[in-house]
Design a protein around this motif. Structure first.
Motif, PDB file in Angstrom:
ATOM      1  N   ALA A  31     -40.044  10.552 -52.995  1.00 37.71           N
ATOM      2  CA  ALA A  31     -40.202   9.124 -52.701  1.00 37.71           C
ATOM      3  C   ALA A  31     -41.657   8.695 -52.808  1.00 37.71           C
ATOM      4  N   ARG A  32     -42.575   9.652 -52.760  1.00 45.57           N
ATOM      5  CA  ARG A  32     -44.003   9.344 -52.829  1.00 45.57           C
ATOM      6  C   ARG A  32     -44.521   9.301 -54.273  1.00 45.57           C
ATOM      7  N   ARG A  33     -43.658   9.600 -55.239  1.00 43.66           N
ATOM      8  CA  ARG A  33     -44.108   9.609 -56.630  1.00 43.66           C
ATOM      9  C   ARG A  33     -43.003   9.045 -57.522  1.00 43.66           C
ATOM     10  N   LYS A  34     -43.357   8.689 -58.742  1.00 45.49           N
ATOM     11  CA  LYS A  34     -42.373   8.117 -59.660  1.00 45.49           C
ATOM     12  C   LYS A  34     -41.334   9.157 -60.061  1.00 45.49           C
ATOM     13  N   SER A  35     -41.783  10.375 -60.311  1.00 47.75           N
ATOM     14  CA  SER A  35     -40.885  11.476 -60.660  1.00 47.75           C
ATOM     15  C   SER A  35     -41.663  12.770 -60.520  1.00 47.75           C
ATOM     16  N   GLY A  36     -40.959  13.899 -60.614  1.00 46.55           N
ATOM     17  CA  GLY A  36     -41.661  15.169 -60.483  1.00 46.55           C
ATOM     18  C   GLY A  36     -40.772  16.343 -60.812  1.00 46.55           C
ATOM     19  N   THR A  37     -41.406  17.455 -61.128  1.00 41.55           N
ATOM     20  CA  THR A  37     -40.691  18.701 -61.369  1.00 41.55           C
ATOM     21  C   THR A  37     -40.465  19.418 -60.042  1.00 41.55           C
ATOM     22  N   LYS A  39     -41.751  22.159 -59.280  1.00 40.67           N
ATOM     23  CA  LYS A  39     -43.072  22.631 -58.877  1.00 40.67           C
ATOM     24  C   LYS A  39     -43.838  21.532 -58.154  1.00 40.67           C
ATOM     25  N   ASP A  40     -43.766  20.308 -58.692  1.00 41.79           N
ATOM     26  CA  ASP A  40     -44.436  19.167 -58.055  1.00 41.79           C
ATOM     27  C   ASP A  40     -43.896  18.939 -56.646  1.00 41.79           C
ATOM     28  N   ILE A  41     -42.576  19.001 -56.535  1.00 44.28           N
ATOM     29  CA  ILE A  41     -41.941  18.772 -55.238  1.00 44.28           C
ATOM     30  C   ILE A  41     -42.367  19.844 -54.246  1.00 44.28           C
ATOM     31  N   GLY A  42     -42.382  21.087 -54.712  1.00 46.07           N
ATOM     32  CA  GLY A  42     -42.765  22.187 -53.833  1.00 46.07           C
ATOM     33  C   GLY A  42     -44.196  22.055 -53.340  1.00 46.07           C
ATOM     34  N   GLU A  43     -45.085  21.663 -54.241  1.00 44.64           N
ATOM     35  CA  GLU A  43     -46.498  21.535 -53.860  1.00 44.64           C
ATOM     36  C   GLU A  43     -46.714  20.387 -52.874  1.00 44.64           C
ATOM     37  N   THR A  44     -45.964  19.295 -53.049  1.00 47.27           N
ATOM     38  CA  THR A  44     -46.132  18.132 -52.177  1.00 47.27           C
ATOM     39  C   THR A  44     -45.449  18.318 -50.829  1.00 47.27           C
ATOM     40  N   SER A  45     -44.307  18.994 -50.856  1.00 45.00           N
ATOM     41  CA  SER A  45     -43.493  19.093 -49.645  1.00 45.00           C
ATOM     42  C   SER A  45     -43.682  20.394 -48.881  1.00 45.00           C
ATOM     43  N   GLU A  46     -44.318  21.376 -49.513  1.00 45.95           N
ATOM     44  CA  GLU A  46     -44.465  22.715 -48.934  1.00 45.95           C
ATOM     45  C   GLU A  46     -43.113  23.405 -48.778  1.00 45.95           C
ATOM     46  N   VAL A  47     -42.144  22.977 -49.586  1.00 49.34           N
ATOM     47  CA  VAL A  47     -40.851  23.660 -49.658  1.00 49.34           C
ATOM     48  C   VAL A  47     -40.955  24.725 -50.736  1.00 49.34           C
ATOM     49  N   PRO A  48     -40.552  25.968 -50.471  1.00 49.21           N
ATOM     50  CA  PRO A  48     -40.602  27.015 -51.515  1.00 49.21           C
ATOM     51  C   PRO A  48     -39.869  26.556 -52.771  1.00 49.21           C
ATOM     52  N   GLN A  49     -40.486  26.779 -53.930  1.00 44.91           N
ATOM     53  CA  GLN A  49     -39.903  26.259 -55.164  1.00 44.91           C
ATOM     54  C   GLN A  49     -38.487  26.779 -55.392  1.00 44.91           C
ATOM     55  N   ILE A  80     -35.867   2.984 -52.330  1.00 46.98           N
ATOM     56  CA  ILE A  80     -35.767   3.079 -50.873  1.00 46.98           C
ATOM     57  C   ILE A  80     -34.546   2.318 -50.360  1.00 46.98           C
ATOM     58  N   ASP A  81     -34.338   1.104 -50.863  1.00 54.12           N
ATOM     59  CA  ASP A  81     -33.191   0.309 -50.411  1.00 54.12           C
ATOM     60  C   ASP A  81     -31.876   1.001 -50.726  1.00 54.12           C
ATOM     61  N   GLU A  82     -31.783   1.572 -51.935  1.00 56.07           N
ATOM     62  CA  GLU A  82     -30.543   2.260 -52.315  1.00 56.07           C
ATOM     63  C   GLU A  82     -30.316   3.484 -51.442  1.00 56.07           C
ATOM     64  N   ALA A  83     -31.392   4.220 -51.149  1.00 52.74           N
ATOM     65  CA  ALA A  83     -31.275   5.410 -50.314  1.00 52.74           C
ATOM     66  C   ALA A  83     -30.809   5.046 -48.905  1.00 52.74           C
ATOM     67  N   VAL A  84     -31.418   4.005 -48.354  1.00 54.50           N
ATOM     68  CA  VAL A  84     -31.049   3.580 -47.000  1.00 54.50           C
ATOM     69  C   VAL A  84     -29.591   3.121 -46.956  1.00 54.50           C
ATOM     70  N   ASN A  85     -29.162   2.352 -47.961  1.00 56.73           N
ATOM     71  CA  ASN A  85     -27.771   1.891 -47.997  1.00 56.73           C
ATOM     72  C   ASN A  85     -26.799   3.050 -48.140  1.00 56.73           C
ATOM     73  N   THR A  86     -27.170   4.030 -48.973  1.00 52.82           N
ATOM     74  CA  THR A  86     -26.312   5.199 -49.166  1.00 52.82           C
ATOM     75  C   THR A  86     -26.167   5.981 -47.863  1.00 52.82           C
ATOM     76  N   LEU A  87     -27.279   6.216 -47.187  1.00 49.59           N
ATOM     77  CA  LEU A  87     -27.246   6.968 -45.928  1.00 49.59           C
ATOM     78  C   LEU A  87     -26.530   6.181 -44.840  1.00 49.59           C
ATOM     79  N   ARG A  88     -26.711   4.854 -44.832  1.00 49.84           N
ATOM     80  CA  ARG A  88     -26.028   4.034 -43.831  1.00 49.84           C
ATOM     81  C   ARG A  88     -24.517   4.118 -44.012  1.00 49.84           C
ATOM     82  N   THR A  89     -24.076   4.048 -45.274  1.00 49.43           N
ATOM     83  CA  THR A  89     -22.639   4.132 -45.555  1.00 49.43           C
ATOM     84  C   THR A  89     -22.080   5.472 -45.102  1.00 49.43           C
TER      85      THR A  89
END
Length: 276
Positions: A31-37, A39-49, A80-89
């Motif tokens: 959500a903090r970037r336009k898109s990512g691999t 590897k990008d997600i792992g580096e930003t989130s500290e989640v093991p790749q 963000i709006d789509e994500a919130v609506n999806t989770l709300r549903t």
């Protein structure tokens, strides 16, 4: 609130809405970037790749992430709006499924036993007390009397409930112990009788050393009562709000509050006043 605080809060809320830790962290990272691999997600989130792919698969299945099958694969979060609506549903669907499951449970006690009208039950926390307030107002068929002891109680949701009760033809009266608050509430409840209550002890105790404030005092149809309070030192910590609830016209708590309200001129000039 700084970026780190926003990120931590978002991750915590996503987990409360059903995502696991790595899924929540991966979604926030995207959500903090336009898109990512991965590897990008792992580096930003500290989640093991190696775990990012598992998290992304779950997020895809929930409609929260889109995938571009390039080399390497690219991922992006939905808006963000789509994500919130999806989770709300999904949250609402889970709540309805829970209702069905709980309603289908076989009782373990005797269903023929009627509810004792002398009983008083305790409720803790803003969410539970707010929910009971909504239930009482929506279930009222004749009258709603509410005394507001602190401005934080009067939310847009409560205003909507009270206006709805008034639109249904109920006798709705709202009291405050503060003239400025009275004016603010009247502006949001144009069709409701909003008055300055004479129950001064609602907001300040006459007893030395007692810093408890009554935050709300609700009486519906003169047979159900909800009283909530918090200490002055913790008025902004609404999770510490405490309440008591009683039902039944001859319930001792209901009777006492009903008569206190009448004494406080809450129902002055009301033809039902003599019924207390």
């Amino acid at each position: 609130m700084d970026n780190t605080s926003n990120q931590d809060q978002a991750i915590e809320l996503l987990q409360q809405l059903g995502l696991k830790e790595y899924e929540a962290k991966s979604f926030v990272a995207l959500a903090r970037r336009k898109s990512g691999t991965a590897k990008d997600i792992g580096e930003t989130s500290e989640v093991p790749q190696t775990r990012v792919y598992d998290a992304i698969r779950v997020l895809e299945s929930k409609g929260l992430v889109e995938t571009q099958h390039s080399n390497p694969r690219m991922f992006r979060a939905v808006s963000i709006d789509e994500a919130v609506n999806t989770l709300r549903t999904e949250y609402v669907e889970r709540a309805e499924s829970l209702r069905d499951a709980l309603s289908g449970l076989e009782p373990t006690d005797d269903e023929s036993v009627t509810e004792a009208t002398h009983e008083v039950w305790a409720i803790s926390g803003d969410q539970g007390i707010t929910s009971r307030t909504q239930q009482l107002i929506e279930g009222a068929t004749d009258e709603v009397i509410l005394v507001i002891g602190h401005e934080s109680i009067f939310t847009d949701q409560l205003a909507e409930l009270l206006n709805g009760a008034n639109d249904r033809g109920l006798n709705v009266m709202v009291g405050t112990v503060d003239e400025e608050l009275q004016s603010d509430i009247q502006a949001k409840l144009p069709g409701v009788s909003v008055f300055l209550s004479e129950l001064d002890w609602v907001s300040r105790s006459p007893l030395p050393g007692d810093d408890t404030e009554i935050s709300r005092l609700l009486l519906t149809d003169r047979e159900a009562i909800l009283v909530s309070s918090f200490t002055e030192a913790r008025r902004d910590e609404r999770e510490h709000e405490q309440g008591v609830f009683g039902r039944g016209f001859d319930n001792g708590l209901v009777t006492i509050v009903r008569r206190l309200m009448a004494t406080g001129l809450l129902v002055e000039n009301d033809p039902k006043k003599g019924e207390a």
